[in-house]
Design an enzyme around this catalytic site. Structure first.
Site, PDB file in Angstrom:
ATOM      1  CG  LEU A 161      -1.801  -1.241   1.411  1.00 26.23           C
ATOM      2  CD1 LEU A 161      -2.811  -1.008   2.524  1.00 26.23           C
ATOM      3  CD2 LEU A 161      -2.490  -1.645   0.110  1.00 26.23           C
ATOM      4  CB  ALA A 178      -2.892   4.896  -2.071  1.00 28.33           C
ATOM      5  N   GLY A 193      -9.187   4.031   3.248  1.00 33.42           N
ATOM      6  CA  GLY A 193      -8.831   3.059   4.263  1.00 33.42           C
ATOM      7  C   GLY A 193      -8.117   1.840   3.712  1.00 33.42           C
ATOM      8  CG  ASN A 230      -2.266  -4.686  12.902  1.00 31.26           C
ATOM      9  OD1 ASN A 230      -1.429  -5.345  12.307  1.00 31.26           O
ATOM     10  ND2 ASN A 230      -3.283  -4.092  12.282  1.00 31.26           N
ATOM     11  CG  HIS A 278      31.769  29.163   4.561  1.00 35.20           C
ATOM     12  ND1 HIS A 278      31.256  29.575   3.363  1.00 35.20           N
ATOM     13  CD2 HIS A 278      32.070  30.285   5.249  1.00 35.20           C
ATOM     14  CE1 HIS A 278      31.236  30.889   3.315  1.00 35.20           C
ATOM     15  NE2 HIS A 278      31.721  31.350   4.450  1.00 35.20           N
TER      16      HIS A 278
END
Length: 397
Positions: A6, A8, A84, A163, A314
């Site tokens: 996944l 997206a 989802g 999970n 620098h």
């Protein structure tokens, strides 16, 4: 065996870093985090991938193409609206005809765990991890060798097993995805689909995760993930190191890069292609420097992710920071990275101040940011894309 990944979402909690690209394309050890996920799967023999894309998907498709560069095959499928995890996995059904591993593109996972996961034969298997803060995750209640309950972010978790967002499914899951209702977050959650399977008496297994697992959900999580990946590198030099430069430990130097005299580099460090490093700079461990980066005289960089085309003038110091593409640090810019009162640092996510839980954190800088000379940036400051500072300006959160 296929892998469905996944990729997206935008990653709104990662703003401003994701303003121009999806989260899975942010670099860790100089490669997109999605590439690290794919390579973990390749190491266990998976050669067929379905990548579910959405937000700014062209950046993913342009980089990975059909997968030939890695000796694999990739199908890309668009999730039109980010509704989802169940909805996203459902987008892959036409490309899957057997068992498949499902992962998120914004995590680090050890191939050893995937090897154990794909040995299971149950219709669905969930990876679980014991953590100290289970209320921030979906909690998994198990009994014997099966899952009996999934509870999303409970206030009073009954167990510390959560999970880990890595699954093994067969095509049975699609039937339950079709039956899944909108959650209180107004999304179709894969955990709701799996709970229905449990309720119907289907054996949902689990596999404990005991190896590396990092979920990159917030900008400072990139520092932990980058460090974990750099600890595995092997030294390689394809550029030029002048004779008075010093390299200690594992350092990778890309093609076309020059490390000038007086540079002192302590690995693990990776430096990309066509960079100009030094002279007389100090690059400390756990730093990744992208392609076409310039680090000037008297610069010190420590535990940072520095993206392509950035120039660090620098007498500048940057520590524990994530710096976007095409930034320019005016000479003498200083980034604070430690609260002197010993408290943990707060930063900004989606417009709200949050406790990072870190004692060390510098700046989260978007793309194309320019600082004036002698700019001072306090701990935890977030700078939006295209911003600039005046000479001598002090930025506070």
């Amino acid at each position: 065996m296929k892998a469905v990944i996944l990729a997206a979402g935008e990653g709104t909690r990662m703003r401003p870093l994701t303003a121009a690209r999806p989260k899975v394309m942010l670099p860790l050890a100089n490669r997109p985090m999605l590439e690290h996920v794919i390579e973990a799967c390749i190491k266990v023999g998976i050669k067929d991938f379905v990548v579910v894309t959405g937000y700014k998907e062209e950046t993913i498709r342009d980089y990975f193409g059909d997968g030939k560069r890695w000796g694999i095959h990739i199908d890309h499928v668009t999730q039109e609206k980010q509704l989802g995890t169940a909805n996203a996995i459902g987008c892959a059904r036409e490309y899957v005809n057997g068992r498949f591993v499902q992962l998120n593109g914004d995590m680090l996972v050890d191939p050893t765990h995937l090897e154990k996961l794909i040995q299971h034969n149950e219709p669905a298997v969930i990876s679980v991890k014991a953590v100290e803060n289970p209320s921030e995750f979906g909690v998994i209640v198990t009994e014997a060798d099966k899952v009996v309950r999934i509870i999303e972010k409970p206030l009073d978790p009954p167990v510390k097993t959560v999970n880990a967002g890595i699954y093994l499914f067969d095509t049975t899951i699609f039937e339950y995805i079709d039956r899944t209702a909108l959650s209180p977050r107004n999304e179709y959650e894969i955990t709701d689909s799996m709970q229905m399977m449990v309720n119907d008496g289907i054996h949902v297994g689990f596999e404990p995760l005991t190896h590396v697992w990092l979920d990159v959900g917030r900008p400072w999580d990139m520092l932990d993930a980058n460090k974990a990946l750099l600890e595995k590198i092997k030294p390689k030099c394809e550029g030029t190191v002048e004779p008075m430069a010093t390299l200690h430990g594992d350092v990778i130097i890309g093609e076309g890069t020059i490390v000038r005299n007086g540079a002192y580099i302590i690995g693990p460090v990776v430096i990309g292609k066509n960079c100009d490093i030094g002279p007389n700079c100090f690059i400390r461990p756990s730093t990744s420097i992208g392609n076409n980066v310039h680090i000037g005289n008297g610069v010190e960089v420590k535990n940072c992710v520095i993206m392509d085309y950035t120039k660090i003038g620098h007498l500048t110091y940057i520590g524990d920071s994530v710096v976007g593409y095409g930034c320019n640090f005016g000479a003498g810019t200083k980034v604070a990275n430690l609260r002197h009162d010993g408290k943990s640092i707060k930063s900004i996510i989606k417009g709200k101040r949050v406790d990072t839980g870190r004692r060390k954190l510098g700046v989260i800088m978007g793309d194309d940011v320019h600082t004036g000379i002698n700019t001072s940036i306090n701990v935890g400051v977030v700078i939006e894309n295209g911003s600039g500072t005046r000479p001598g300006e002090v930025l506070m959160q």
